[in-house]
Design a protein around this motif. Structure first.
Motif, PDB file in Angstrom:
ATOM      1  N   LEU A  25       0.825  -1.197   0.000  1.00  0.00           N
ATOM      2  CA  LEU A  25       0.000   0.000   0.000  1.00  0.00           C
ATOM      3  C   LEU A  25       0.863   1.252   0.000  1.00  0.00           C
ATOM      4  CD1 LEU A  25      -2.746   1.379   0.097  1.00  0.00           C
ATOM      5  CD2 LEU A  25      -2.720   1.105   2.591  1.00  0.00           C
ATOM      6  N   VAL A  71      -5.741   3.679   4.288  1.00  0.00           N
ATOM      7  CA  VAL A  71      -5.753   4.634   3.180  1.00  0.00           C
ATOM      8  C   VAL A  71      -5.924   6.054   3.692  1.00  0.00           C
ATOM      9  CG1 VAL A  71      -7.097   5.430   1.201  1.00  0.00           C
ATOM     10  CG2 VAL A  71      -6.478   3.025   1.399  1.00  0.00           C
ATOM     11  N   GLU A 103       1.962   1.875  -3.472  1.00  0.00           N
ATOM     12  CA  GLU A 103       0.823   2.313  -4.282  1.00  0.00           C
ATOM     13  C   GLU A 103       0.506   3.776  -4.017  1.00  0.00           C
ATOM     14  OE1 GLU A 103      -3.892   1.628  -3.934  1.00  0.00           O
ATOM     15  OE2 GLU A 103      -2.761  -0.210  -4.337  1.00  0.00           O
TER      16      GLU A 103
END
Length: 231
Positions: free
Chosen positions: A34, A202, A37
């Protein structure tokens, strides 16, 4: 994933010589995946490779991993079977992501135990499980003791990161300073950066990217069904 623990997987990654490889646990692998990303999607505004800078500022312990050419997130290659390779020595700090990830794992544990509604609040990182709306607040940058009501949240997460005035980089003794990865300077200004997203990891990561310039590209927010607030 602790920078403070000399024996953690993160510390072992930071001790890798150029070209060396190691295996990590599935959870560390997920966080690193993550992180890479978010680094790509935010155009480098989210950057875990600021550990060396934080060590030099005395914000993180010096385990002897800081080198003059400590690399960035892009210098770590994720291999098959949870392997990682350092193209050059790195000094990564996962503090901008791992706590949000831990909140998500706590929600997964609640769900696996049959809990349908609940709130996991880790201080700056929060996730609401279920469809019962919960009031959410954030400390007001102009008046630290007065939380600002943002509304209600159900079935989602929020995270807040804060910058501080010049000369007051770490007033609590607990929270790390935010770093601009492009200038390698602290992000000052009595400001709170808040992101709402489906998952806390996130939301946590995007707050750091949001703090760099005070905004995120609409396509970046849309990709994660996220909303951003600067106050």
């Amino acid at each position: 994933m602790s920078f403070h623990d000399r024996s953690s997987e993160l510390s072992r990654i930071n001790a890798l010589a150029a070209g060396a490889t190691m295996s990590v646990s599935p959870w560390t692998w997920q966080v690193l995946t993550l992180a890479q990303e978010l680094h790509a999607v935010t155009g480098g505004r989210f950057e875990c490779g600021v550990g060396a800078r934080l060590v030099r500022w005395g914000m993180l312990p010096d385990h002897g991993h800081v080198t003059p050419d400590s690399g960035s997130m892009t210098d770590l290659v994720l291999l098959a079977n949870h392997g990682v390779q350092a193209l050059r020595p790195v000094c990564l700090d996962l503090g901008g992501l791992a706590k949000g990830f831990a909140v998500d794992k706590a929600v997964e544990a609640l769900t696996a135990s049959g809990i349908m509604r609940g709130v996991v609040n880790a201080g700056g990182d929060l996730r609401v499980l279920g469809d019962a709306p919960q009031p959410i607040h954030v400390r007001d940058g102009s008046e630290r003791r007065q939380p600002r009501y943002l509304g209600e949240l159900a079935g989602g997460a929020m995270a807040t990161s804060a910058s501080y005035p010049a000369g007051q980089a770490n007033p609590t003794g607990m929270d790390g300073v935010l770093v601009n990865p492009f200038s390698q300077r602290p992000i000052h200004g009595d400001t709170r950066y808040t992101v709402l997203a489906p998952t806390c990891a996130v939301a946590d990561g995007l707050t750091k990217a949001l703090a760099v310039e005070g905004h995120l590209a609409p396509d970046c927010l849309a990709r994660y069904s996220a909303l951003a607030l600067v106050a």
